[in-house]
Design a protein around this motif. Structure first.
Motif, PDB file in Angstrom:
ATOM      1  N   ALA A  57      27.458  87.868  41.328  1.00 32.12           N
ATOM      2  CA  ALA A  57      28.703  88.144  40.605  1.00 32.12           C
ATOM      3  C   ALA A  57      28.665  89.537  39.983  1.00 32.12           C
ATOM      4  O   ALA A  57      29.659  90.278  40.046  1.00 32.12           O
ATOM      5  CB  ALA A  57      28.937  87.080  39.536  1.00 32.12           C
ATOM      6  N   GLY A  58      27.525  89.902  39.402  1.00 28.99           N
ATOM      7  CA  GLY A  58      27.388  91.223  38.808  1.00 28.99           C
ATOM      8  C   GLY A  58      27.467  92.333  39.841  1.00 28.99           C
ATOM      9  O   GLY A  58      28.138  93.355  39.625  1.00 28.99           O
ATOM     10  N   LEU A  59      26.809  92.147  40.970  1.00 28.46           N
ATOM     11  CA  LEU A  59      26.835  93.143  42.044  1.00 28.46           C
ATOM     12  C   LEU A  59      28.231  93.264  42.647  1.00 28.46           C
ATOM     13  O   LEU A  59      28.686  94.356  42.988  1.00 28.46           O
ATOM     14  CB  LEU A  59      25.813  92.782  43.129  1.00 28.46           C
ATOM     15  N   GLU A  60      28.908  92.123  42.736  1.00 30.09           N
ATOM     16  CA  GLU A  60      30.257  92.124  43.289  1.00 30.09           C
ATOM     17  C   GLU A  60      31.229  92.817  42.329  1.00 30.09           C
ATOM     18  O   GLU A  60      32.046  93.648  42.755  1.00 30.09           O
ATOM     19  CB  GLU A  60      30.691  90.687  43.563  1.00 30.09           C
ATOM     20  N   SER A  61      31.122  92.524  41.041  1.00 33.63           N
ATOM     21  CA  SER A  61      32.032  93.152  40.077  1.00 33.63           C
ATOM     22  C   SER A  61      31.765  94.653  39.947  1.00 33.63           C
ATOM     23  O   SER A  61      32.667  95.419  39.623  1.00 33.63           O
ATOM     24  CB  SER A  61      31.961  92.461  38.716  1.00 33.63           C
ATOM     25  N   ALA A  62      30.538  95.078  40.231  1.00 35.68           N
ATOM     26  CA  ALA A  62      30.199  96.500  40.208  1.00 35.68           C
ATOM     27  C   ALA A  62      30.632  97.200  41.497  1.00 35.68           C
ATOM     28  O   ALA A  62      30.495  98.418  41.612  1.00 35.68           O
ATOM     29  CB  ALA A  62      28.698  96.680  39.995  1.00 35.68           C
ATOM     30  N   GLY A  63      31.133  96.424  42.455  1.00 37.97           N
ATOM     31  CA  GLY A  63      31.595  97.013  43.713  1.00 37.97           C
ATOM     32  C   GLY A  63      30.477  97.363  44.677  1.00 37.97           C
ATOM     33  O   GLY A  63      30.678  98.158  45.596  1.00 37.97           O
ATOM     34  N   LEU A  64      29.298  96.742  44.496  1.00 33.10           N
ATOM     35  CA  LEU A  64      28.152  97.060  45.344  1.00 33.10           C
ATOM     36  C   LEU A  64      28.028  96.132  46.546  1.00 33.10           C
ATOM     37  O   LEU A  64      27.398  96.481  47.544  1.00 33.10           O
ATOM     38  CB  LEU A  64      26.863  97.039  44.521  1.00 33.10           C
ATOM     39  N   ILE A  65      28.609  94.947  46.420  1.00 32.61           N
ATOM     40  CA  ILE A  65      28.626  94.007  47.545  1.00 32.61           C
ATOM     41  C   ILE A  65      30.025  93.409  47.663  1.00 32.61           C
ATOM     42  O   ILE A  65      30.829  93.474  46.730  1.00 32.61           O
ATOM     43  CB  ILE A  65      27.579  92.874  47.401  1.00 32.61           C
ATOM     44  N   GLU A  66      30.278  92.836  48.823  1.00 32.13           N
ATOM     45  CA  GLU A  66      31.554  92.155  49.053  1.00 32.13           C
ATOM     46  C   GLU A  66      31.288  90.901  49.875  1.00 32.13           C
ATOM     47  O   GLU A  66      30.287  90.802  50.579  1.00 32.13           O
ATOM     48  CB  GLU A  66      32.534  93.074  49.779  1.00 32.13           C
ATOM     49  N   ARG A  67      32.206  89.975  49.762  1.00 32.20           N
ATOM     50  CA  ARG A  67      32.141  88.738  50.549  1.00 32.20           C
ATOM     51  C   ARG A  67      33.068  88.874  51.755  1.00 32.20           C
ATOM     52  O   ARG A  67      34.181  89.351  51.631  1.00 32.20           O
ATOM     53  CB  ARG A  67      32.595  87.543  49.712  1.00 32.20           C
ATOM     54  N   ARG A  68      32.557  88.422  52.899  1.00 30.72           N
ATOM     55  CA  ARG A  68      33.371  88.407  54.116  1.00 30.72           C
ATOM     56  C   ARG A  68      33.195  87.044  54.770  1.00 30.72           C
ATOM     57  O   ARG A  68      32.103  86.478  54.752  1.00 30.72           O
ATOM     58  CB  ARG A  68      32.910  89.477  55.101  1.00 30.72           C
ATOM     59  N   PRO A  69      34.245  86.554  55.398  1.00 32.67           N
ATOM     60  CA  PRO A  69      34.091  85.284  56.127  1.00 32.67           C
ATOM     61  C   PRO A  69      33.122  85.450  57.289  1.00 32.67           C
ATOM     62  O   PRO A  69      33.087  86.501  57.932  1.00 32.67           O
ATOM     63  CB  PRO A  69      35.498  84.984  56.646  1.00 32.67           C
ATOM     64  N   ASP A  70      32.335  84.415  57.515  1.00 35.19           N
ATOM     65  CA  ASP A  70      31.415  84.402  58.663  1.00 35.19           C
ATOM     66  C   ASP A  70      32.252  84.231  59.929  1.00 35.19           C
ATOM     67  O   ASP A  70      33.042  83.291  60.018  1.00 35.19           O
ATOM     68  CB  ASP A  70      30.437  83.235  58.492  1.00 35.19           C
ATOM     69  N   PRO A  71      32.098  85.134  60.902  1.00 31.43           N
ATOM     70  CA  PRO A  71      32.892  85.004  62.136  1.00 31.43           C
ATOM     71  C   PRO A  71      32.669  83.667  62.851  1.00 31.43           C
ATOM     72  O   PRO A  71      33.583  83.153  63.492  1.00 31.43           O
ATOM     73  CB  PRO A  71      32.409  86.160  63.011  1.00 31.43           C
ATOM     74  N   ALA A  72      31.475  83.106  62.706  1.00 30.21           N
ATOM     75  CA  ALA A  72      31.164  81.846  63.379  1.00 30.21           C
ATOM     76  C   ALA A  72      31.730  80.633  62.637  1.00 30.21           C
ATOM     77  O   ALA A  72      31.946  79.585  63.238  1.00 30.21           O
ATOM     78  CB  ALA A  72      29.652  81.696  63.539  1.00 30.21           C
ATOM     79  N   ASP A  73      31.931  80.777  61.316  1.00 25.56           N
ATOM     80  CA  ASP A  73      32.435  79.669  60.509  1.00 25.56           C
ATOM     81  C   ASP A  73      33.220  80.262  59.346  1.00 25.56           C
ATOM     82  O   ASP A  73      32.638  80.699  58.356  1.00 25.56           O
ATOM     83  CB  ASP A  73      31.266  78.816  60.011  1.00 25.56           C
ATOM     84  N   GLN A  74      34.521  80.276  59.459  1.00 30.46           N
ATOM     85  CA  GLN A  74      35.389  80.911  58.463  1.00 30.46           C
ATOM     86  C   GLN A  74      35.276  80.293  57.067  1.00 30.46           C
ATOM     87  O   GLN A  74      35.698  80.895  56.093  1.00 30.46           O
ATOM     88  CB  GLN A  74      36.845  80.858  58.933  1.00 30.46           C
ATOM     89  N   ARG A  75      34.680  79.115  56.960  1.00 28.63           N
ATOM     90  CA  ARG A  75      34.501  78.487  55.649  1.00 28.63           C
ATOM     91  C   ARG A  75      33.356  79.115  54.867  1.00 28.63           C
ATOM     92  O   ARG A  75      33.266  78.974  53.658  1.00 28.63           O
ATOM     93  CB  ARG A  75      34.237  76.981  55.811  1.00 28.63           C
TER      94      ARG A  75
END
Length: 124
Positions: A57-75
């Protein structure tokens, strides 16, 4: 070993004030793996899922990581470094390497080789 760990934590803070040793380690793993799930990070480092969740959460709020859907499983959400994450990781890595070079500059080659062998053995 305690002194070694304390120095590593302190050095991480000096190299980038917003990046803890744990954060640096997680970013490094994401870079090496090309992205992974938070549960994979928790399993790899034998950390509690809630601990990883707070770090992510900290890395994401700092803009250092992002979440992407897995191409094999969109969930499934896969964590990836952002451009900023790559840049900071690169800066910190270079700072760490420079610190190691400086600290080991006066060591004879034989000692460096022995030290490297011990580190490989310890990490195995």
């Amino acid at each position: 070993m305690t002194v070694f760990a304390r120095r590593a934590r302190a050095a991480a803070g000096r190299m980038h004030p917003e990046l803890s040793l744990v954060s640096y380690t997680l970013l490094g793993h994401l870079e090496e793996s090309g992205g992974c799930r938070a549960t994979d990070l928790a399993a790899h480092y034998a950390l509690d899922k809630s601990t990883v969740s707070r770090q992510v959460a900290g890395l994401e709020s700092a803009g250092l990581i992002e979440r992407r859907p897995d191409p094999a499983d969109q969930r499934v959400q896969v964590l990836h470094l952002t451009r900023s994450g790559r840049d900071i990781l690169s800066q910190v890595t270079e700072s760490r390497r420079a610190a190691f070079r400086e600290r080991l500059a006066g060591w004879p080659a034989e000692d460096l080789n022995r030290f490297a062998e011990y580190l490989v053995r310890y990490n195995a």
